[in-house]
Design an enzyme around this catalytic site. Structure first.
Site, PDB file in Angstrom:
ATOM      1  N   ASP A   1      -0.942   4.413  -5.202  1.00 21.45           N
ATOM      2  CA  ASP A   1      -1.575   3.763  -4.058  1.00 21.45           C
ATOM      3  C   ASP A   1      -1.263   2.281  -3.872  1.00 21.45           C
ATOM      4  O   ASP A   1      -1.094   1.837  -2.746  1.00 21.45           O
ATOM      5  CB  ASP A   1      -3.097   3.943  -4.164  1.00 21.45           C
ATOM      6  CG  ASP A   1      -3.823   3.655  -2.865  1.00 21.45           C
ATOM      7  OD1 ASP A   1      -3.365   4.132  -1.809  1.00 21.45           O
ATOM      8  OD2 ASP A   1      -4.837   2.956  -2.897  1.00 21.45           O
TER       9      ASP A   1
ATOM     10  N   HIS B   1       0.868  -1.177   0.000  1.00 23.37           N
ATOM     11  CA  HIS B   1       0.000   0.000   0.000  1.00 23.37           C
ATOM     12  C   HIS B   1       0.904   1.226   0.000  1.00 23.37           C
ATOM     13  O   HIS B   1       1.250   1.765   1.049  1.00 23.37           O
ATOM     14  CB  HIS B   1      -0.906  -0.012   1.239  1.00 23.37           C
ATOM     15  CG  HIS B   1      -1.945   1.056   1.203  1.00 23.37           C
ATOM     16  ND1 HIS B   1      -2.494   1.600   2.340  1.00 23.37           N
ATOM     17  CD2 HIS B   1      -2.561   1.688   0.175  1.00 23.37           C
ATOM     18  CE1 HIS B   1      -3.378   2.516   2.019  1.00 23.37           C
ATOM     19  NE2 HIS B   1      -3.436   2.583   0.706  1.00 23.37           N
TER      20      HIS B   1
ATOM     21  N   LYS C   1       1.854  11.535   1.490  1.00 26.24           N
ATOM     22  CA  LYS C   1       2.264  10.496   0.541  1.00 26.24           C
ATOM     23  C   LYS C   1       1.988  10.922  -0.898  1.00 26.24           C
ATOM     24  O   LYS C   1       2.864  10.820  -1.762  1.00 26.24           O
ATOM     25  CB  LYS C   1       1.538   9.183   0.852  1.00 26.24           C
ATOM     26  CG  LYS C   1       1.920   8.041  -0.079  1.00 26.24           C
ATOM     27  CD  LYS C   1       1.171   6.753   0.260  1.00 26.24           C
ATOM     28  CE  LYS C   1      -0.293   6.850  -0.072  1.00 26.24           C
ATOM     29  NZ  LYS C   1      -0.988   5.542   0.039  1.00 26.24           N
TER      30      LYS C   1
ATOM     31  N   ARG D   1     -14.175  12.294  -3.487  1.00 28.53           N
ATOM     32  CA  ARG D   1     -13.111  11.598  -4.224  1.00 28.53           C
ATOM     33  C   ARG D   1     -13.226  11.818  -5.733  1.00 28.53           C
ATOM     34  O   ARG D   1     -14.303  12.080  -6.252  1.00 28.53           O
ATOM     35  CB  ARG D   1     -13.198  10.086  -3.963  1.00 28.53           C
ATOM     36  CG  ARG D   1     -12.936   9.678  -2.526  1.00 28.53           C
ATOM     37  CD  ARG D   1     -11.476   9.427  -2.289  1.00 28.53           C
ATOM     38  NE  ARG D   1     -11.182   8.922  -0.955  1.00 28.53           N
ATOM     39  CZ  ARG D   1     -10.027   8.370  -0.618  1.00 28.53           C
ATOM     40  NH1 ARG D   1      -9.056   8.258  -1.507  1.00 28.53           N
ATOM     41  NH2 ARG D   1      -9.823   7.948   0.616  1.00 28.53           N
TER      42      ARG D   1
END
Length: 667
Positions: free
Chosen positions: A386, A349, A371, A451
């Protein structure tokens, strides 16, 4: 007008009033053509429908492949595979495969399938998977279910806007839609079938995200989902791939009831070329998304009307009672966390990027650690944001797209994501202006978890195919709100394993009522909700691959320094970027290092562009006692979190576990 009814302009000299050419007609010619235009080839069409059919050119949605092709048939000339089988037979084979996927437990075959949209019956090409017959156990065999197979984004837009309430085109061309009552994952409603194999292979019990269910209950839910899908006039079917490594690609089939779900998975999975689709065959894994239909709450193991069920033996996933599309993405990620390690491939991940010289870096981090921001670098190629695999051939992206958070998105902070929100992108649960259709990314009226899902090629510096060499650097990101972790530390292999298993960051809780105390959170392997096996399994594989390929582990704190959250400011992003640049260039390996107390971290004494005094956090704390007390407190939280992993043995003994434990805080 001529006697034969011909419609034509007269020759020169044959003029009407005002000097215009006379119009003449010829009924014989006119009956064969819609119109006559001497400047172009005549259009042969009798009706508007026939004329419209000439607009359509057959094609298949594909993932652009630059340079090296991957997968079956990628290097073959277009049409080479098509010649081997007629189009009618090809459609029949596809429908037979889909019919088999949708077979109910009470019927030997699936529903009678028809290719195309029932709303366009005059345009649909009908290919029945089997002759219609009356089923003994159900009357659903009397009806046809229309299959909308691997539709293009434009076709899915039409379906969503026409038939799905709450679907709109935004000002930038993205499709805005709603996921219903559930606007996030439901981890407590996720179940995995426990059998003789998974009982020994998977991580169960305290600390594990895996909640068991039996085979019978899974089949009850599968029957409920399949019967619901079979009862619909039409279903959407996507046949796609996971993993850009051609030797370890997984074929997945997604059967869903919503165009939004089909477009979401079109973006998130790897889109097959026409040749690959021809040779697709039987899928390795199938999702039955009947999210509009609830599970039966009185069924054994059910705790609500939502249920997300995985059966690893049958290679199937069933979704009931939630329309949140992320369940499909993360469900497949969990499957890869099971399948890949069995092939000695590490599933991760993480984000991943590559420098222009081919050096690859992995980025691990929980929400808010940076990230996405740090792995998206205009000076480097993006392999993925991801999900990745690390195998014998190097690193490869699992997905074909990105799933970015949109809350408070701005062009200035995240220009690549901002520009990727265009035609083809799915926007979930956002709020927009009714007239202009401009999205207000700061508005969380529907949910904080807004999203955007878009194909990875929407990012300008994406590396296609999404593969790279073995990583040189493994970067673990932590946003430490306690302010005691150094901005950067070089880790030993044992320390990398310890901090990888811990998966630490800190969140700030209670801000609404004035409480500003940081709260530590831990997520094993930086993705505890998705792992299948014990965290030590993944950590051991990570250490083995790092050792074999000479990768270095780093712990980077993107949080606070000089005090806790609320009393000081966060470490400047510009400094963190300088640190990441020094890791990429290799210059940080040549620095001088000192060791910290408690955690025993090696920290550099100097980095170009970063003030030396902030590299050791004790220098930034005016109250040294408060620093040591906070450091011990955080060390205690790490120790407490790690207790759940203490009794796990790697191999025949627990020596490795003890070695990992020794790499943690000591006091």
């Amino acid at each position: 007008m001529a006697e034969n009814g011909e419609l034509r302009l007269g020759r020169s000299g044959s003029l009407g009033r005002r000097g215009l050419p006379k119009i003449q007609t010829n009924k014989a010619e006119w009956s064969e053509e819609v119109c006559h235009d001497d400047s172009a080839t005549p259009v042969k069409a009798q009706t508007l429908g026939e004329l419209h059919s000439l607009q359509k050119k057959r094609s298949t949605p594909t993932t652009p492949i630059r340079g090296v092709g991957i997968g079956v048939g990628a290097s073959q000339p277009a049409g080479a595979v098509f010649a081997a089988i007629s189009e009618e037979d090809r459609h029949k084979q596809q429908l037979q495969s889909i019919s088999a996927s949708l077979a109910s437990l009470t019927r030997e075959t699936g529903p009678k399938l028809v290719k195309g949209d029932p709303e366009r019956k005059s345009e649909s090409t009908h290919y029945s998977a089997a002759p219609p017959s009356i089923g003994i156990s159900s009357d659903s065999a009397l009806k046809f279910t229309h299959v909308l197979y691997n539709l293009s984004p434009a076709e899915l837009y039409e379906q969503a806007i026409k038939y799905e309430k709450g679907s709109f085109i935004t000002s930038t061309g993205a499709l805005a839609t709603l996921s219903g009552a559930k606007t996030g994952r439901a981890p407590r409603d996720k179940r995995i079938v426990i059998d003789e194999t998974t009982e020994d292979e998977l991580w169960w019990g305290k600390g594990s995200p895996n909640i068991e269910m039996d085979e019978h209950t899974f089949l009850v839910n599968r029957e409920r989902a399949v019967d619901y899908l079979n009862s619909l006039d039409k279903v959407f079917v996507n046949d796609q791939f996971l993993n850009w490594d051609p030797e370890n690609q997984i074929k997945v089939r997604i059967v869903s009831a919503r165009a939004y779900h089909s477009l979401f998975m079109h973006n998130m999975c790897i889109r097959p070329t026409p040749e690959e689709l021809e040779d697709f065959g039987t899928p390795d894994f199938t999702i039955y998304n009947a999210g509009q239909f609830p599970c039966n709450r009185y069924t054994h193991y059910m705790t609500s009307s939502t249920s997300i069920d995985l059966n690893l033996a049958r290679r199937e996933m069933v979704i009931l009672g939630t329309q949140y599309a992320g369940e499909m993405k993360k469900g497949l990620f969990g499957v890869m966390h099971y399948l890949m390690p069995k092939r000695q491939i590490l599933s991760l991940h993480s984000g991943c990027n590559m420098g222009k010289d081919g050096d690859v870096a992995l980025f691990f981090g929980l929400s808010g650690t940076g990230k996405t921001t740090l792995s998206t670098d205009h000076n480097r190629y993006l392999i993925g944001d991801d999900e990745h695999c690390w195998g014998e051939n190097g690193v490869s992206n699992i997905e074909g797209g990105c799933y970015a958070k949109c809350i408070d998105l701005s062009r200035e902070k995240e220009p690549d994501i901002w520009n990727a929100i265009k035609f083809g992108t799915v926007l979930e649960n956002v709020v927009f202006d009714e007239h202009t259709r401009e999205v207000d990314y700061s508005d969380s009226s529907v949910t904080e978890n807004t999203r955007a899902a878009y194909p990875i090629e929407y990012i300008p510096n994406a590396k296609i195919p999404c593969v790279g060499q073995h990583p040189k650097n493994v970067i673990l990101l932590a946003c430490d709100a306690f302010g005691v972790l150094p901005p950067v530390s070089k880790l030993s292999l044992a320390q990398t394993m310890y901090h990888f298993i811990s998966g630490y960051t800190a969140l700030v809780a209670g801000t609404e009522d004035g409480v500003k105390e940081p709260r530590a959170t831990f997520s094993a392997c930086f993705g505890a909700a998705f792992i299948m096996m014990h965290p030590t399994k993944y950590a051991t594989m990570l250490a083995e691959k790092m050792q074999k390929h000479g990768a270095t582990g780093w712990l980077v704190n993107t949080g606070w320094s000089g005090g806790r959250y609320g009393s000081v400011s966060r470490i400047k992003l510009a400094y963190t970027r300088k640190i990441i640049d020094a890791i990429h260039s290799g210059s940080l390996l040549k620095a001088n290092y000192t060791k910290t107390e408690v955690f025993g971290l090696e920290i550099p004494t100097e980095i170009e562009g970063v003030p030396s005094e902030i590299l050791d956090p004790i220098n930034t704390w005016p109250d040294k006692k408060a620093y040591k007390d906070t450091l011990l407190h955080l060390g205690g939280l790490f120790k407490k979190n790690f207790e759940v992993f203490l009794n796990y043995k790697v191999g025949k003994d627990s020596n490795l576990t003890q070695e990992i434990l020794a790499a943690g805080p000591v006091f």
